[in-house]
Design a protein around this motif. Structure first.
Motif, mmCIF file in Angstrom:
data_model
loop_
_atom_site.group_PDB
_atom_site.id
_atom_site.type_symbol
_atom_site.label_atom_id
_atom_site.label_comp_id
_atom_site.label_asym_id
_atom_site.label_seq_id
_atom_site.Cartn_x
_atom_site.Cartn_y
_atom_site.Cartn_z
ATOM 1 N N UNK A 495 37.080 44.741 39.619
ATOM 2 C CA UNK A 495 37.783 44.496 40.886
ATOM 3 C C UNK A 495 37.215 43.323 41.664
ATOM 4 N N UNK A 496 36.030 42.888 41.291
ATOM 5 C CA UNK A 496 35.477 41.714 41.966
ATOM 6 C C UNK A 496 36.209 40.444 41.548
ATOM 7 N N UNK A 497 36.946 40.509 40.435
ATOM 8 C CA UNK A 497 37.742 39.350 40.009
ATOM 9 C C UNK A 497 38.995 39.295 40.884
ATOM 10 N N UNK A 498 39.348 38.111 41.387
ATOM 11 C CA UNK A 498 40.472 38.040 42.330
ATOM 12 C C UNK A 498 41.796 38.543 41.761
ATOM 13 N N UNK A 499 41.946 38.541 40.444
ATOM 14 C CA UNK A 499 43.233 38.960 39.860
ATOM 15 C C UNK A 499 43.400 40.474 39.856
ATOM 16 N N UNK A 500 42.278 41.213 39.960
ATOM 17 C CA UNK A 500 42.342 42.653 39.687
ATOM 18 C C UNK A 500 42.466 43.476 40.978
ATOM 19 N N UNK A 501 43.529 44.295 41.038
ATOM 20 C CA UNK A 501 43.739 45.155 42.200
ATOM 21 C C UNK A 501 43.141 46.535 41.956
ATOM 22 N N UNK A 502 43.243 47.028 40.753
ATOM 23 C CA UNK A 502 42.730 48.354 40.429
ATOM 24 C C UNK A 502 42.449 48.400 38.932
ATOM 25 N N UNK A 503 41.519 49.268 38.536
ATOM 26 C CA UNK A 503 41.213 49.380 37.113
ATOM 27 C C UNK A 503 40.917 50.829 36.747
ATOM 28 N N UNK A 504 41.246 51.192 35.520
ATOM 29 C CA UNK A 504 40.888 52.508 34.982
ATOM 30 C C UNK A 504 40.210 52.278 33.642
ATOM 31 N N UNK A 505 39.009 52.849 33.487
ATOM 32 C CA UNK A 505 38.226 52.559 32.287
ATOM 33 C C UNK A 505 37.972 53.841 31.489
ATOM 34 N N UNK A 506 38.155 53.750 30.186
ATOM 35 C CA UNK A 506 37.952 54.917 29.318
ATOM 36 C C UNK A 506 37.096 54.546 28.106
ATOM 37 N N UNK A 507 36.605 55.561 27.395
ATOM 38 C CA UNK A 507 35.925 55.349 26.124
ATOM 39 C C UNK A 507 36.909 55.630 24.999
ATOM 40 N N UNK A 508 36.919 54.748 24.010
ATOM 41 C CA UNK A 508 37.866 54.890 22.900
ATOM 42 C C UNK A 508 37.041 55.022 21.624
ATOM 43 N N UNK A 509 37.310 56.036 20.806
ATOM 44 C CA UNK A 509 36.480 56.237 19.617
ATOM 45 C C UNK A 509 36.372 54.971 18.771
ATOM 46 N N UNK A 511 34.223 53.499 15.150
ATOM 47 C CA UNK A 511 33.367 53.921 14.047
ATOM 48 C C UNK A 511 31.941 53.387 14.158
ATOM 49 N N UNK A 512 31.765 52.227 14.762
ATOM 50 C CA UNK A 512 30.429 51.638 14.834
ATOM 51 C C UNK A 512 29.698 52.075 16.102
ATOM 52 N N UNK A 513 30.335 51.877 17.243
ATOM 53 C CA UNK A 513 29.643 52.118 18.520
ATOM 54 C C UNK A 513 29.742 53.563 19.003
ATOM 55 N N UNK A 514 30.495 54.389 18.314
ATOM 56 C CA UNK A 514 30.742 55.741 18.824
ATOM 57 C C UNK A 514 31.960 55.714 19.729
ATOM 58 N N UNK A 515 31.817 54.987 20.822
ATOM 59 C CA UNK A 515 32.963 54.744 21.692
ATOM 60 C C UNK A 515 32.903 53.292 22.135
ATOM 61 N N UNK A 516 34.079 52.698 22.347
ATOM 62 C CA UNK A 516 34.044 51.383 22.976
ATOM 63 C C UNK A 516 34.784 51.461 24.304
ATOM 64 N N UNK A 517 34.397 50.561 25.195
ATOM 65 C CA UNK A 517 34.931 50.616 26.545
ATOM 66 C C UNK A 517 36.263 49.880 26.601
ATOM 67 N N UNK A 518 37.279 50.569 27.071
ATOM 68 C CA UNK A 518 38.575 49.923 27.239
ATOM 69 C C UNK A 518 38.994 50.021 28.696
ATOM 70 N N UNK A 519 39.492 48.894 29.226
ATOM 71 C CA UNK A 519 39.911 48.891 30.638
ATOM 72 C C UNK A 519 41.406 48.640 30.752
ATOM 73 N N UNK A 520 42.031 49.381 31.662
ATOM 74 C CA UNK A 520 43.427 49.132 32.012
ATOM 75 C C UNK A 520 43.398 48.551 33.416
ATOM 76 N N UNK A 521 44.012 47.383 33.594
ATOM 77 C CA UNK A 521 43.916 46.777 34.926
ATOM 78 C C UNK A 521 45.287 46.524 35.531
ATOM 79 N N UNK A 522 45.355 46.724 36.844
ATOM 80 C CA UNK A 522 46.544 46.399 37.631
ATOM 81 C C UNK A 522 46.260 45.073 38.319
#
Ligand code: ATP
Ligand code: MG
Length: 592
Positions: A495-509, A511-522
């Motif tokens: 959200x510190x980036x001027x383009x981003x109004x809101x974000x939702x972040x999840x972990x996605x399975x 195989x290497x990292x266990x989970x990777x971070x995925x962000x959905x941004x408005x």
């Protein structure tokens, strides 16, 4: 720079007659607070929420003061004085009595934010019956489930909501004896017209003796993480509602207070009805939906002095830009607070810059019934922090086990004493608004306690100054390549980036990292979703967060929110993985 600004404005907001936080904490006891605030209803009838919120003011000049300033969807304003509210709630209580609804019986409301809702809530409490508020936007199924679980005997609703949502489930609810509808009639078949019943009922009502432990409210949780639970609250909760409103919201009798939360959610009840009315102040109630201009106009026209809202609403206002609030006179506003979700530091700073007041974050839950941790009115705000425990509240962080929750060994837990170590946020039971059970689910209730603590299910850390920092719900923590990542930190950074109004972040399975971070941004207006911006955001995040930065970013102008305004990360995750969506009854926009 940002910090200096917040500090400066935070100090200006401190009002001279506030009691020093530390001193207050040292001498505080709930017992003394209860004794000094409430002297019981006349004749030693105990402690009744509705008496304290309404009838107590009849003995004072506040009797003719406006209690409710109700703004209709069309902008029309209806005013109810404390005397009006006294008579109307008496009539409602007598109506219930006439229907043979008494102590402990459950009365549900399915109404928008209209005067009848407030009358029904307070009238039910006067009758020592139990009130359970439902969001008017619920569909028939969640309504049915809650009415059944809560054993609703009475439902108060509108003819329109009855036709659309109740008539189809009525047959499957044999325990629902009476449906009272608002409006001028005629009442649909199988319902009773509320106005008619109230007209026939007496305007005098003697509140029956009410014990502090009598059940008052049944509140369903937001359902952010799964099936909603029905939290039981008792009349004694009032003591906490009132004290916390004084400390965390700085409420006084001269205030005009606007709590934007719907009374279908605990915030809209504890601080949208009960606590503010005990001060004898004027409460603003808006039946309309969120609209940036409408909201700024309400703040201006109603001369709102204290405003309690949510991070989501503030982020939506931010999206509309800085110029808009400058068109309005917001000079009466002296205190802003927020709850429900982590408050991104960016939002606190924006409030200070454009609304003239920083936003005070506070933390609590349906289960806690009242604010527990807060950027207290009399202390410096730390942007991004939830603040410190209020007087009478003992909070701690507990060491965690492999499942991410507090580790319990032979019934014992370990309190973390070092600063900056993450643990499960826990509270020492004993404050008055603490829930007394999950209705019909004693095992679930028992599991919420260990080693003498109530376990919140949230992960946090504490700094050297005793401020608590939210990390994540235990269920939302992402485990990626050996790191434990709280979505909030990543969302706030995006959200510190001027383009981003809101974000939702999840972990996605992965195989290497266990989970990777995925962000959905408005995105904010004026920014185009596309590959260049996506790459820019990934690079922006990597520069700031290094290894824990999101590997994937998707654009989503419509992040799923609960009706209480929380980003539903579990739903983002289910959709991403193509899994069943689970219980989405509290979702804000189900038809996406
Ligand atoms: P459910 O328990 O059904 O999953 P829920 O926990 O969202 O739903 P609520 O009781 O409305 O239901 O919300 C309480 C939760 O909201 C807290 O446990 C916390 O996760 C979050 N929350 C509330 N205030 C804050 C805050 N200031 N900062 C961070 N999180 C907050
Ligand atoms: Mg919860």
């Amino acid at each position: 720079m940002t910090w200096d600004l917040i500090r400066k404005i935070g100090r200006q907001a401190v009002t001279p007659n506030l009691i020093d936080y530390q001193d207050e904490c040292r001498g505080f006891s709930w017992h003394a607070a209860r004794r000094s605030l409430f002297h019981g209803t006349p004749g030693g009838r105990g402690l009744n929420m509705a008496y304290e919120a309404v009838d107590r003011h009849l003995e004072s000049p506040r009797c003719d003061h406006v209690a409710l300033q109700c703004i209709g969807r069309d902008g029309r304003v209806t005013e109810l004085t404390y005397l009006d509210l006294h008579v109307a709630t008496n009539r409602f209580a007598n109506t219930l009595r006439g229907l043979e609804i008494s102590r402990g019986d459950r009365v549900f409301t399915l109404l928008g934010r209209v005067p009848e809702l407030y009358v029904a809530v307070l009238g039910t409490l006067k009758n020592v019956s139990v009130l359970s508020p439902l969001f008017s936007a619920f569909g028939p199924e969640p309504i049915c489930e809650r009415l059944r679980l809560g054993e609703g005997r009475v439902l108060v609703t509108t003819p329109d909501l009855y036709a659309r949502k109740i008539s189809v489930i009525r047959e499957s609810l044999p325990g629902l004896e009476h449906v009272l509808v608002t409006g001028d009639g005629p009442a649909p078949d199988g319902t009773l017209l509320l106005s008619e019943l109230m007209e026939q009922a007496s305007g005098q009502f003697e509140i029956p003796p009410t014990a502090p432990e009598d059940m008052a409210l049944l509140h369903f949780t937001s359902g952010t993480t799964g099936t909603p639970k029905g939290a039981i609250h008792v009349h004694d909760a009032l003591v906490a509602h009132r004290m916390t409103a004084m400390y965390a919201l700085d409420l006084r009798p001269s205030d005009v207070f606007w709590c934007t939360a719907d009374p279908g959610w605990v915030t809209g009840m504890s601080y949208g009805v009960i606590a503010p009315l005990t001060f004898g102040l004027t409460l603003v109630v808006d039946a309309g939906e969120f609209d940036a201009r409408r909201w700024y106009r309400i703040l201006q026209d109603q001369h709102v002095t204290v405003w309690y809202t949510s991070p989501t609403a503030l982020r939506m206002l931010m999206r509309r830009g800085d110029a808009l609030p400058r068109e309005y006179d917001l000079s009466r506003l002296r205190f802003i607070a927020s709850v429900g979700e982590p408050l991104n530091p960016e939002v606190t700073v924006w409030g200070a810059r454009t609304l003239g007041q920083p936003v005070h974050d506070n933390w609590w839950q349906t289960e806690t019934g009242a604010i527990m941790i807060s950027n207290y009115a009399a202390m410096d705000i730390k942007p991004g922090s939830m603040g410190r425990p209020l007087p009478g509240i003992e909070a701690a962080l507990l060491e965690r086990g492999a499942d991410g929750r507090a580790r319990v060994v032979n019934g014992h837990v370990r309190v973390i004493t070092d600063p900056e170590v993450e643990g499960e946020l826990a509270l020492r039971p004993g404050w008055p608004s603490m829930f007394r059970g999950y209705l019909g689910q004693p095992e679930r209730y028992a599991k919420a306690f260990a080693g003498g603590w109530y376990l919140s299910g949230d992960i946090a850390r504490k700094d050297e100054d005793g401020y608590f920092w939210f990390v994540a719900r235990a269920d939302d923590v992402i485990k990626s390549a050996g790191h434990l990542i709280g979505p909030f930190e990543v969302e706030s950074m995006l959200m510190e980036h001027p383009a981003v109004a809101e974000a939702g972040v999840i972990g996605k399975p992965d195989p290497v990292a266990g989970e990777l971070v995925k962000a959905f941004v408005t995105l904010n207006p004026g920014y185009e979703p596309g590959e260049p911006l996506r790459l820019e955001l990934i690079a922006f995040a990597r520069r700031r967060l290094g290894a824990v930065a999101p590997k994937e970013i998707a654009f989503d102008q419509n992040l799923p929110h609960t009706r209480s305004g929380k980003v539903m990360r579990r739903l983002l995750k289910a959709r991403e993985l193509g899994l069943p969506e689970g219980d989405v009854s509290t979702l804000e926009h189900p038809a996406r």
